[in-house]
Motif scaffolding. Sequence first.
Motif: not given
Length: 148
Positions: A27-44, A19-25
């Motif tokens: 969290a990291v993947l959502y953080a990376i996706a959020g970073f790229f969404m923020l980058t796409a927003y700023a570029a737009g 459970f904790t391994k899946r939660l950490r994984r």
Amino acid sequence: MGGLAPIVASLLAVDIHAFTKRLRRNAVLYAIAGFFMLTAYAAGVTAFGIYLATMMHPAVAAAVVAFAAFIVALIFFAAVMLANRAEEKRKRQAAAANSGKAMMVTAAITALPMVIRSRPLAAVAIAGGLAMVLGRTFTGGSHTGEDA
């Protein structure tokens, strides 16, 4: 305690490490996706500003982009305020409904000694309680008529 045992057993059966391994994984993947969404927003937003700068003075284009962002933020704030107001109204209505039920229970508990001392009232109370239990049993649950 009968209802608590299955819950405790299911908690003990959960693999905490997985459970904790899946939660950490996640969290990291959502953080990376959020970073790229923020980058796409700023570029737009930047692209929109550059496009507007080709049609008007760059300072005016920047002001238009800032004003548009401000208006969008106001719309979101208004939506949040309306949602909070609706939630508070639902809470007040639920509290009022529970308050009425609590007053009925208090009145019943207050009248209980008088009902117990009087045989005719006790018989009526028992018959009424039995009718209520049978009515709820045969009608399929605890319909109170509030959602009709």
